[in-house]
Design a protein around this motif. Sequence first.
Motif, PDB file in Angstrom:
ATOM      1  N   ALA A 237       0.704  -1.016  -0.069  1.00  0.00           N
ATOM      2  CA  ALA A 237       0.103   0.082  -0.085  1.00  0.00           C
ATOM      3  C   ALA A 237       0.952   1.282   0.009  1.00  0.00           C
ATOM      4  O   ALA A 237       1.905   1.544   0.723  1.00  0.00           O
ATOM      5  CB  ALA A 237      -0.816   0.022   1.169  1.00  0.00           C
ATOM      6  N   ARG A 291      -2.040  -9.789  -4.650  1.00  0.00           N
ATOM      7  CA  ARG A 291      -2.920  -8.801  -4.182  1.00  0.00           C
ATOM      8  C   ARG A 291      -4.296  -8.460  -4.793  1.00  0.00           C
ATOM      9  O   ARG A 291      -4.127  -8.198  -6.278  1.00  0.00           O
ATOM     10  CB  ARG A 291      -1.947  -7.278  -4.127  1.00  0.00           C
ATOM     11  N   ALA A 293      -7.967  -6.771  -5.574  1.00  0.00           N
ATOM     12  CA  ALA A 293      -8.819  -5.486  -5.446  1.00  0.00           C
ATOM     13  C   ALA A 293      -9.845  -5.576  -6.480  1.00  0.00           C
ATOM     14  O   ALA A 293      -9.613  -5.934  -7.546  1.00  0.00           O
ATOM     15  CB  ALA A 293      -8.135  -4.366  -5.248  1.00  0.00           C
ATOM     16  N   ARG A 298     -15.109  -1.274  -1.768  1.00  0.00           N
ATOM     17  CA  ARG A 298     -14.291  -1.975  -0.573  1.00  0.00           C
ATOM     18  C   ARG A 298     -15.072  -3.159  -0.526  1.00  0.00           C
ATOM     19  O   ARG A 298     -16.096  -3.689  -0.891  1.00  0.00           O
ATOM     20  CB  ARG A 298     -14.603  -1.110   0.597  1.00  0.00           C
ATOM     21  N   ASP A 315      -9.713  -2.127   1.314  1.00  0.00           N
ATOM     22  CA  ASP A 315      -9.640  -1.867   0.057  1.00  0.00           C
ATOM     23  C   ASP A 315      -8.921  -3.100  -0.635  1.00  0.00           C
ATOM     24  O   ASP A 315      -9.393  -3.509  -1.951  1.00  0.00           O
ATOM     25  CB  ASP A 315      -8.607  -0.718  -0.258  1.00  0.00           C
ATOM     26  N   SER A 316      -8.055  -3.810  -0.266  1.00  0.00           N
ATOM     27  CA  SER A 316      -7.344  -4.912  -1.026  1.00  0.00           C
ATOM     28  C   SER A 316      -6.952  -5.872   0.088  1.00  0.00           C
ATOM     29  O   SER A 316      -6.806  -5.630   1.164  1.00  0.00           O
ATOM     30  CB  SER A 316      -6.049  -4.467  -2.019  1.00  0.00           C
ATOM     31  N   GLU A 369      -7.778   1.124  -5.586  1.00  0.00           N
ATOM     32  CA  GLU A 369      -7.771   0.315  -4.172  1.00  0.00           C
ATOM     33  C   GLU A 369      -6.684  -0.871  -3.998  1.00  0.00           C
ATOM     34  O   GLU A 369      -6.062  -0.971  -2.923  1.00  0.00           O
ATOM     35  CB  GLU A 369      -9.216  -0.601  -4.378  1.00  0.00           C
ATOM     36  N   LEU A 370      -5.857  -1.071  -4.956  1.00  0.00           N
ATOM     37  CA  LEU A 370      -4.631  -1.956  -4.873  1.00  0.00           C
ATOM     38  C   LEU A 370      -3.546  -1.246  -3.773  1.00  0.00           C
ATOM     39  O   LEU A 370      -2.703  -1.643  -3.324  1.00  0.00           O
ATOM     40  CB  LEU A 370      -4.152  -2.224  -6.046  1.00  0.00           C
ATOM     41  N   LEU A 374      -4.273  -2.464   2.790  1.00  0.00           N
ATOM     42  CA  LEU A 374      -4.154  -3.849   2.592  1.00  0.00           C
ATOM     43  C   LEU A 374      -4.255  -4.520   3.802  1.00  0.00           C
ATOM     44  O   LEU A 374      -3.813  -4.445   4.798  1.00  0.00           O
ATOM     45  CB  LEU A 374      -2.683  -3.945   2.019  1.00  0.00           C
TER      46      LEU A 374
END
Length: 510
Positions: A237, A291, A293, A298, A315-316, A369-370, A374
């Motif tokens: 993040a 990861r 997203a 969300r 978010d991810s 969001e990635l 996290l």
Amino acid sequence: MSAGFRRSGMSRRGFLGLGAGLAAVGVAQACGVRSAASSPVGPGSPQVAELERTRRAAGARVVDVPLRAKQATVDLGGVQVPTWVFDDRLPGPEIRLRRGDVLRARLSNEVSEDTSVHWHGIAMRNDMDGVPGLTQDPVRPGSTFTYEFAVPHAGTYFFHPHVGVQLDRGLYAPLIVEDPDEPGRYDAEAVIVLDDWLDGVTAGPDAKLAELRRDGMKMDHGGMSGMGHGDMGHGSAGGGASPLGADAGDVDYPHYLVNGRLATAPETVPAKPGQRLRLRLINAAGDTAFRVALGGHRMTVTDTDGFPVEPVEADSLLIGMGERYDVVVTLGDGVFPLVASAEGKQGQAMALIRTGAGAAPPADVRPRELDGGLLMADALSAAAPVRLAAGQPDRTHTVELGMDMSQPYRWTLNGKAFDEHVPMPVQQGERVRLRFVNKTMMFHPMHLHGHTFQVVGGQRPGPRKDTTSVLPMQTVEVDFVADNPGQWMLHCHNIYHGEAGMMTTVSYVE
């Protein structure tokens, strides 16, 4: 005891080797051992059969499933690859059951090597666990084997071979066990299987393992392993270093997939605005954490590895090999990219969720969001109904994750590769603690067969899981109740680490 060998179908040579290893186990290897027992409870033992009888309710539904492991050419979305799959599909056909059902799956081996099926995350009877040399003989080419067992827990699972690096071909598929007591939690669902892919594009997974064993690891991620790589790579993040460390994997894959499709030809999940969509996320990759997203949304994490958690928004989400997460999202109106970015590597996989009109985003889209909040498993707490009762372990096994530096590519547990391992004894009814101590600069997703453990947290109970990522130079402790007798694998779910030695066994003894 010889009758047990016949019932399990496992070779006598393999089981005698196990017994020899147990004979070397001393009381000093464990804390709080009640007795110096050394007689192993085999997969064909009466205890295994008796527990299966108690799991089967009278009149339980039996679900019959044929499975054909075969060679086929599959379309990744404009890229044709020869590989091995179940029933001509990638992923293989989903198996869907209800908690308490009995699964009867007849495997036909039509590939050129021995194979098996391991039912990842399911606490089934030991002689159905699918580990040749430990719980059964391998299924030879041209032969069949019928797996039959009661399914005691609902959740998101998957299945794959437990022979060599066959998982890094196309032999995997989802196994979904529905809970009849949870209606109304969501409006629709989609099963999302993540994978890294090289078979049929390069020389294949067996050649990759041979190369690693010959040459050792290389910095093959553009010289920037673990750091961001523009739109097609990523860091943590905010764009910093990956939480998995500077080296998140050993293999530079040419492709990453969602449900067998490239990001340039993604699968589309149809839905409606305002729906609560449950995503069942499964990481079937050989060497890659992802990861994940969903652009413009969300996610609320509700379950991990089949067991519910106290809901948490993020978010991810970072998902290691062998892990599964269930998330719920309330959908907006439009076309949204579900992106799985290969952690510490170059590349990403993508699917689309379409609830309305609009153009599809490009394959290299990077939702904001990635780079947002996290979530990893250490932020989760088990839901109250599935928490282990408070208490101290009856027995503790320290499991040191290491590498034999005298050879190019030999991973170890407690200083030994699997071909020289000493089984870790447990006894029925014990509360057992596994203390994973990572002495390497790579993360390791450690998977225990036949059980779900609880991650030992600080001021709160950790999540219930069967696969937990142990970060570089970190320690993770997990507790489980020894309530499923037999001989069980414990290993790193990086398929190359496991096959290069990072495996051992948890052995029930009397």
